[in-house]
Design an enzyme around this catalytic site. Structure first.
Site, PDB file in Angstrom:
ATOM      1  N   HIS A   1      -4.053  -9.017  -5.724  1.00  0.00           N
ATOM      2  CA  HIS A   1      -3.720  -8.397  -4.438  1.00  0.00           C
ATOM      3  C   HIS A   1      -3.332  -9.430  -3.385  1.00  0.00           C
ATOM      4  O   HIS A   1      -3.969 -10.469  -3.266  1.00  0.00           O
ATOM      5  CB  HIS A   1      -4.947  -7.604  -3.958  1.00  0.00           C
ATOM      6  CG  HIS A   1      -4.756  -6.931  -2.641  1.00  0.00           C
ATOM      7  ND1 HIS A   1      -5.602  -7.129  -1.576  1.00  0.00           N
ATOM      8  CD2 HIS A   1      -3.806  -6.057  -2.210  1.00  0.00           C
ATOM      9  CE1 HIS A   1      -5.190  -6.398  -0.553  1.00  0.00           C
ATOM     10  NE2 HIS A   1      -4.107  -5.742  -0.909  1.00  0.00           N
TER      11      HIS A   1
ATOM     12  N   ASP B   1       3.260  -8.747  -0.207  1.00  0.00           N
ATOM     13  CA  ASP B   1       3.662  -7.994   0.985  1.00  0.00           C
ATOM     14  C   ASP B   1       5.021  -8.485   1.469  1.00  0.00           C
ATOM     15  O   ASP B   1       5.270  -9.691   1.488  1.00  0.00           O
ATOM     16  CB  ASP B   1       2.633  -8.201   2.102  1.00  0.00           C
ATOM     17  CG  ASP B   1       1.262  -7.702   1.691  1.00  0.00           C
ATOM     18  OD1 ASP B   1       1.137  -6.498   1.429  1.00  0.00           O
ATOM     19  OD2 ASP B   1       0.318  -8.516   1.616  1.00  0.00           O
TER      20      ASP B   1
ATOM     21  N   HIS C   1       1.122 -10.409   5.255  1.00  0.00           N
ATOM     22  CA  HIS C   1       0.339  -9.199   5.497  1.00  0.00           C
ATOM     23  C   HIS C   1      -0.063  -9.099   6.959  1.00  0.00           C
ATOM     24  O   HIS C   1       0.219  -8.122   7.629  1.00  0.00           O
ATOM     25  CB  HIS C   1      -0.905  -9.172   4.605  1.00  0.00           C
ATOM     26  CG  HIS C   1      -1.634  -7.866   4.654  1.00  0.00           C
ATOM     27  ND1 HIS C   1      -2.373  -7.463   5.750  1.00  0.00           N
ATOM     28  CD2 HIS C   1      -1.732  -6.861   3.750  1.00  0.00           C
ATOM     29  CE1 HIS C   1      -2.889  -6.265   5.506  1.00  0.00           C
ATOM     30  NE2 HIS C   1      -2.513  -5.876   4.304  1.00  0.00           N
TER      31      HIS C   1
END
EC number: 4.6.1.-
Length: 273
Positions: free
Chosen positions: A5, A27, A41
């Site tokens: 992640h 992201d 992010h």
């Protein structure tokens, strides 16, 4: 798929793959003209993580290309899937198509190397807002007009807003998408979320007329939550700790039923037991 992640700095690619990830999530933020600008992010983000690591998007793509091109010194054989978490909420709805076009151009040039021995990973375009479905059509049109429609074979889709499954299905119809669909469900690791919608997504995946090919759950950092997601039948788990997911997959209850996906596992095919 063990999905690392918030991998937004090139150095983190090695870090998350070495911990056991075979997939990463990155992201993508856009400027006012709908150009993909940074892999970033920002604050707030998941508990226990630094929110502010970043690269210029095109530079990140070059690093990612190296990590997914056989023969390159930075190559990771097991990194087979990349989810781009497209932060389109900064855009007006009518900019979605432009964002898709510009994203396609960036990927074509910097990741796929204009179709000449570029990176080999499968790519998921993850969109937070159903109203931005034209990002998909813009992306597809651009790869076609640039002479590389075959690269769409490597591209899949996700709407990440935890919308009603029926609404997501309708949106894919509008976008002309008939396959390559991942369905995410989840919430930041700072909060708890049940598995009800995951179970609905899995049921859609396993039905004869569902639109979903794969289901993933995010963001999972604990062993108990990992077990719950595996018991629900997910195909992917997004995590800040790939080693935790890998450990659980090694437990006797899961070892026989699950394995870590390799490049030969088609991420657009629904797995049939």
């Amino acid at each position: 798929w063990i999905m690392g992640h918030m991998v937004n700095a090139i150095a983190q690619i090695d870090e998350f793959v070495n911990l056991g990830g075979n997939s990463i999530e990155t992201d993508v933020s856009f400027d006012d003209s709908a150009n993909p600008e940074y892999t970033y992010h920002g604050v707030p983000c998941d508990c226990g993580r630094t929110c502010t690591k970043w690269e210029y998007f095109n530079e990140f793509l070059k690093g990612l290309r190296k990590a997914t091109t056989p023969g390159d010194s930075k190559y990771h054989e097991k990194l087979v899937l990349v989810v781009f978490d497209l932060k389109t909420s900064s855009l007006y709805d009518n900019q979605a198509s432009d964002a898709g076009k510009k994203l396609a151009k960036s990927l074509l040039q910097n990741y796929w190397n204009n179709g000449n021995n570029g990176g080999r990973a499968y790519i998921v375009l993850s969109i937070p807002n159903l109203a931005h479905y034209k990002l998909i059509t813009g992306f597809k049109e651009t790869l076609t007009s640039e002479g590389h429609p075959e690269l769409m074979d490597k591209v899949g889709y996700d709407f990440s807003g935890n919308d009603e499954i029926g609404d997501v299905a309708k949106t894919y119809k509008k976008a002309g998408v008939t396959g390559h669909v991942w369905q995410s469900d989840g919430i930041t690791n700072c909060l708890l979320r049940g598995l009800d919608r995951v179970r609905k997504a899995v049921a859609n995946r396993d039905s004869s007329n569902g639109y979903i090919n794969k289901v993933y759950y995010w963001t999972v950092d604990k062993r108990a939550t990992t077990r719950g997601a595996l018991d629900a039948g997910v195909d992917g788990i997004m995590t800040n700790y790939p080693d935790v997911i890998a450990d659980v997959l090694n437990e006797s209850a899961y070892k026989a039923k699950f394995r870590i996906a390799s490049y030969d596992d088609n991420p657009w095919e629904t797995f049939k037991n």
